[in-house]
Structures are given as C-alpha cells and as structure tokens.
Design a protein around this motif. Structure first.
Motif: not given
Ligand code: OAD
Length: 249
Positions: A24, A29, A35-36, A43, A120, A190-191, A215
C-alpha cells in the motif's frame, strides 16, 4: 536526505531478473490510504473483521459492498505517482521483470506496467460469491440495490482476497517462481507482515539475490535486506532509476 548507495544502482543496472514486491505504501503518495500506518491507515479506522472477511460479507453484504464501493470510488479518482512510473521505467530497462503487488487499486496498470501479478485481486473486478466465477459488465447490475449474479442469482462480491482466504493459485505460483529466480529483489511500501506475500523476499535472498527495501519505516524484513532506502517511494524510486541509468535520464 536518503543516500543512494552506488552499489544498488550498479547492481540494478546489471540485473537480469528483477522482481518488485509492492504494498500500500507505493500508492500512499497518490492519496490512497495504507492499512497499518497509525492514524491514517484503514485498519486504524475500520475493523477488518467487519469488512474484509467472507463471514463479514455473509453477515452484512451491504456494509461490505458499500465500503468497497467507497474505496473503488476513491481509487478511480487518483492517479499514479512518480514511484509507480519509476517501476515502469525499470521494466523497460531490464531483460526480465516481474511486479508482484498486494495492491488492489490498479494503479500499476494505469501507470503502464505490464508484467503485474496481483496477489490480492483487483477492486475493479467482481465475482459470484456462490459460484466463485468472474462476472463481466457488472456495472449494469449495480444501482438496483446489491448486485446479483446474472447466472445463479447469488450475491456478487469484489474480486479481492479477504482475511482467511487463499490467494489466487496461479498468481502466487508465478510470484514464487519469479522470486526464486530473481537476482535483484526490490520490496517497496509494505509492512511485510501479511503472508504469503511477506515471504517472497526470503525466496529471493535464499538464492542469492540482492534485496533492497524502500520504506520510510523499518519493517520485519529490514534486518534481512542488503540495503534499506529509507524514504518515500515517489522520491527514492525515480532517483534510483536515474542513478542506475544516468545515460537515459
Ligand atoms: P500496510 O499498511 O501494512 O503497510 C504500508 C507500508 O508502507 C508501511 O510499512 C509504511 O511504512 C509504508 N509507506 C507509507 N508511505 C510510504 C511511501 N510514501 N513510500 C513507501 N512506503 C510507504 O500495507 P501492506 O503491507 O500493503 O490485505 O498490507 C498488506 C496487506 O494487508 C494488504 O494487501 C491488505 C492488508 O490487510 C488484504 O486486505 C488481504
């Protein structure tokens, strides 16, 4: 300011097989909430158990539809950012490229990436909740309450992966295979806590790939990477492309 180690750019330029895993953060940007992230993450504001599980859908399909309709509307209005476009540039410059994304927002395709594996699903597609088959031209079916399958009359649902569901088999197999043969693996925004996506970088390092993370925050993957580029994808990735291919800038 993040220092871009010259070894990273050099290795990317020489790489034969590049895999990028995005989450995400790469769309943040563009105005798509992650999400987190504390405060702004989805979330932090909504309960995934009420919105993103098959049980939630069975309990209250309208609530789930309305939430996805809101998100669909949101991502329809946004555009790719320089991070998405930098990945298009990398795809155009390396011999073999795979972009594996956990995002359902379609922004990589909108930017012009081709080799995309959507782990996903995609928020713009729907399938029948009962028969599990994709339904085309479903836009005509909404506007009259909850949309129903034209074939069996069951509820339609977004073609996305919910908690407790398995990933699309072919997409996951493709992602694992590509990761296992990568010589350069970039993990962006991604987290790194949702499996099985979070294990893909380890498939790559087990076989000797250079693993680079982009990240602004540390993640559970950070201790294992060759290089961490701390900062926003929309700034770091274009800088990486220029550093790797200065002659094509
Ligand atoms: P998360 O919200 O868990 O993590 C987002 C990550 O992006 C974090 O580590 C932030 O530090 C980072 N971040 C924020 N802004 C940024 C930027 N400008 N450039 C680079 N990084 C940045 O999102 P995901 O890891 O994608 O699944 O979450 C994985 C899955 O959990 C999603 O696909 C979704 C969610 O629940 C489902 O819905 C099945």
């Amino acid at each position: 300011m993040t220092i871009l180690p010259p070894e990273v750019a050099q290795q990317l330029r020489q790489a034969q097989r590049v895999v990028v895993l995005t989450g995400a953060g790469i769309s943040a940007e563009s105005g798509v909430p992650t999400f987190r992230d504390a405060q702004t993450g989805l979330w932090a504001q909504y309960d995934p158990h009420q919105l993103a599980t098959p049980q939630a859908f069975m309990r209250n399909p309208k609530l789930v539809w309305d939430w996805y309709a809101w998100r669909r509307d949101l991502v329809t209005k946004v555009v790719p950012n320089p991070g998405h476009y930098a990945l298009v540039a990398i795809e155009q410059r390396v011999p073999n490229f795979n972009l594996v994304t956990q995002n359902i927002d379609g922004l990589h395709r909108k930017a012009g990436s081709h080799e995309i594996v959507e782990l996903h699903g995609n928020i713009f597609r729907v399938r029948c909740f009962t028969e599990n088959v994709l339904v085309e031209d479903w836009n005509d079916l909404i506007g009259k309450g909850l949309p129903h399958c034209p074939n069996c009359g069951g509820f339609l649902r977004p073609d996305v992966v919910w908690f407790g569901e398995t990933l699309p088999v072919e997409a996951l197999a493709h992602a694992v295979k590509a990761s296992q043969s990568a010589d350069f693996f970039l993990v962006v925004g991604t987290s790194g806590i949702v499996q099985p996506a979070a294990s893909l970088p380890f498939e790559a390092i087990d076989r000797g790939a250079m693993l680079v993370e982009v990240n602004p925050e540390p993640t559970p993957i950070s201790p294992y990477v060759s290089y961490t580029l701390r900062g926003a994808a929309g700034i770091i990735l274009p800088a990486l492309v220029v550093a790797a291919w200065p002659d094509q800038a």
